[in-house]
Scaffold this motif. Structure first.
Motif, PDB file in Angstrom:
ATOM      1  N   SER A   1       0.868  -1.168   0.000  1.00  0.00           N
ATOM      2  CA  SER A   1       0.000   0.000   0.000  1.00  0.00           C
ATOM      3  C   SER A   1       0.911   1.225   0.000  1.00  0.00           C
ATOM      4  O   SER A   1       1.852   1.291   0.792  1.00  0.00           O
ATOM      5  N   GLN A   2       0.640   2.157  -0.871  1.00  0.00           N
ATOM      6  CA  GLN A   2       1.468   3.362  -0.929  1.00  0.00           C
ATOM      7  C   GLN A   2       0.607   4.558  -1.249  1.00  0.00           C
ATOM      8  O   GLN A   2      -0.444   4.434  -1.848  1.00  0.00           O
ATOM      9  N   SER A   3       1.073   5.693  -0.774  1.00  0.00           N
ATOM     10  CA  SER A   3       0.389   6.940  -1.107  1.00  0.00           C
ATOM     11  C   SER A   3       1.405   8.073  -1.127  1.00  0.00           C
ATOM     12  O   SER A   3       2.486   7.978  -0.542  1.00  0.00           O
ATOM     13  N   VAL A   4       1.032   9.126  -1.826  1.00  0.00           N
ATOM     14  CA  VAL A   4       1.845  10.324  -1.890  1.00  0.00           C
ATOM     15  C   VAL A   4       0.963  11.479  -1.426  1.00  0.00           C
ATOM     16  O   VAL A   4      -0.118  11.698  -1.961  1.00  0.00           O
ATOM     17  N   LEU A   5       1.435  12.174  -0.398  1.00  0.00           N
ATOM     18  CA  LEU A   5       0.735  13.340   0.122  1.00  0.00           C
ATOM     19  C   LEU A   5       1.630  14.542  -0.105  1.00  0.00           C
ATOM     20  O   LEU A   5       2.685  14.648   0.512  1.00  0.00           O
ATOM     21  N   ARG A   6       1.225  15.374  -1.048  1.00  0.00           N
ATOM     22  CA  ARG A   6       2.051  16.486  -1.520  1.00  0.00           C
ATOM     23  C   ARG A   6       3.368  15.919  -2.029  1.00  0.00           C
ATOM     24  O   ARG A   6       3.378  15.203  -2.991  1.00  0.00           O
ATOM     25  N   ASP A   7       4.471  16.187  -1.358  1.00  0.00           N
ATOM     26  CA  ASP A   7       5.763  15.686  -1.819  1.00  0.00           C
ATOM     27  C   ASP A   7       6.260  14.489  -1.015  1.00  0.00           C
ATOM     28  O   ASP A   7       7.397  14.074  -1.183  1.00  0.00           O
ATOM     29  N   TYR A   8       5.427  13.957  -0.121  1.00  0.00           N
ATOM     30  CA  TYR A   8       5.884  12.891   0.762  1.00  0.00           C
ATOM     31  C   TYR A   8       5.286  11.549   0.385  1.00  0.00           C
ATOM     32  O   TYR A   8       4.093  11.415   0.139  1.00  0.00           O
ATOM     33  N   PHE A   9       6.165  10.555   0.362  1.00  0.00           N
ATOM     34  CA  PHE A   9       5.827   9.187  -0.018  1.00  0.00           C
ATOM     35  C   PHE A   9       5.737   8.343   1.247  1.00  0.00           C
ATOM     36  O   PHE A   9       6.587   8.442   2.130  1.00  0.00           O
ATOM     37  N   ALA A  10       4.714   7.490   1.333  1.00  0.00           N
ATOM     38  CA  ALA A  10       4.572   6.542   2.438  1.00  0.00           C
ATOM     39  C   ALA A  10       4.141   5.199   1.868  1.00  0.00           C
ATOM     40  O   ALA A  10       3.241   5.140   1.021  1.00  0.00           O
ATOM     41  N   MET A  11       4.788   4.136   2.308  1.00  0.00           N
ATOM     42  CA  MET A  11       4.468   2.797   1.799  1.00  0.00           C
ATOM     43  C   MET A  11       4.550   1.784   2.936  1.00  0.00           C
ATOM     44  O   MET A  11       5.442   1.856   3.786  1.00  0.00           O
ATOM     45  N   ILE A  12       3.619   0.856   2.928  1.00  0.00           N
ATOM     46  CA  ILE A  12       3.649  -0.286   3.836  1.00  0.00           C
ATOM     47  C   ILE A  12       3.661  -1.531   2.965  1.00  0.00           C
ATOM     48  O   ILE A  12       2.849  -1.664   2.042  1.00  0.00           O
ATOM     49  N   MET A  13       4.605  -2.422   3.247  1.00  0.00           N
ATOM     50  CA  MET A  13       4.704  -3.677   2.500  1.00  0.00           C
ATOM     51  C   MET A  13       4.641  -4.841   3.482  1.00  0.00           C
ATOM     52  O   MET A  13       5.247  -4.790   4.551  1.00  0.00           O
ATOM     53  N   LEU A  14       3.911  -5.884   3.114  1.00  0.00           N
ATOM     54  CA  LEU A  14       3.962  -7.149   3.832  1.00  0.00           C
ATOM     55  C   LEU A  14       4.766  -8.095   2.954  1.00  0.00           C
ATOM     56  O   LEU A  14       4.457  -8.254   1.768  1.00  0.00           O
ATOM     57  N   VAL A  15       5.793  -8.692   3.546  1.00  0.00           N
ATOM     58  CA  VAL A  15       6.746  -9.476   2.773  1.00  0.00           C
ATOM     59  C   VAL A  15       6.898 -10.865   3.376  1.00  0.00           C
ATOM     60  O   VAL A  15       7.095 -11.008   4.590  1.00  0.00           O
ATOM     61  N   ASP A  16       6.796 -11.891   2.538  1.00  0.00           N
ATOM     62  CA  ASP A  16       7.021 -13.275   2.953  1.00  0.00           C
ATOM     63  C   ASP A  16       8.526 -13.535   2.927  1.00  0.00           C
ATOM     64  O   ASP A  16       9.174 -13.367   1.889  1.00  0.00           O
ATOM     65  N   ILE A  17       9.087 -13.933   4.060  1.00  0.00           N
ATOM     66  CA  ILE A  17      10.537 -14.139   4.155  1.00  0.00           C
ATOM     67  C   ILE A  17      10.908 -15.620   4.243  1.00  0.00           C
ATOM     68  O   ILE A  17      12.047 -15.948   4.590  1.00  0.00           O
ATOM     69  N   ASP A  18       9.976 -16.512   3.913  1.00  0.00           N
ATOM     70  CA  ASP A  18      10.261 -17.953   3.984  1.00  0.00           C
ATOM     71  C   ASP A  18      11.439 -18.362   3.107  1.00  0.00           C
ATOM     72  O   ASP A  18      12.154 -19.301   3.431  1.00  0.00           O
ATOM     73  N   GLU A  19      11.650 -17.675   1.993  1.00  0.00           N
ATOM     74  CA  GLU A  19      12.727 -18.016   1.065  1.00  0.00           C
ATOM     75  C   GLU A  19      13.896 -17.025   1.140  1.00  0.00           C
ATOM     76  O   GLU A  19      14.711 -16.963   0.220  1.00  0.00           O
ATOM     77  N   LEU A  20      13.967 -16.274   2.232  1.00  0.00           N
ATOM     78  CA  LEU A  20      15.020 -15.277   2.394  1.00  0.00           C
ATOM     79  C   LEU A  20      16.395 -15.937   2.307  1.00  0.00           C
ATOM     80  O   LEU A  20      16.646 -16.964   2.924  1.00  0.00           O
TER      81      LEU A  20
END
Length: 84
Positions: free
Chosen positions: A29-48
């Motif tokens: 999920s990501q959004s840009v508010l004016r000049d600021y970027f915010a992102m949340i990622m859910l990542v599977d690390i089973d194959e890290l």
């Protein structure tokens, strides 16, 4: 989480680093508010391909190189922090 000034290629750089390390993005999920970027990622690390602590360090380094704040947290810690 990824926070910082918006610029072209943030998602590409972060997702590329995840892929290189064997982490699979399962939600984003990501959004840009004016000049600021915010992102949340859910990542599977089973194959890290590297230890989780090294992955955390690599993502923080990527953030520093790109003038972003990248915080990587294991789900177990997240869940413990948010239990009532």
């Amino acid at each position: 989480t990824v926070i910082g000034r918006d610029s072209i290629g943030i998602i590409s750089r972060v997702s590329g680093e995840c892929a290189k390390r064997g982490a699979n993005i399962v939600d984003i999920s990501q959004s840009v508010l004016r000049d600021y970027f915010a992102m949340i990622m859910l990542v599977d690390i089973d194959e890290l391909k590297i230890p989780f602590s090294a992955f955390v360090d690599e993502m923080a380094r990527l953030g520093e190189e790109n003038h972003l704040e990248i915080r990587t947290m294991h789900e177990d810690i997240f869940n413990s922090m948010h239990k009532i």
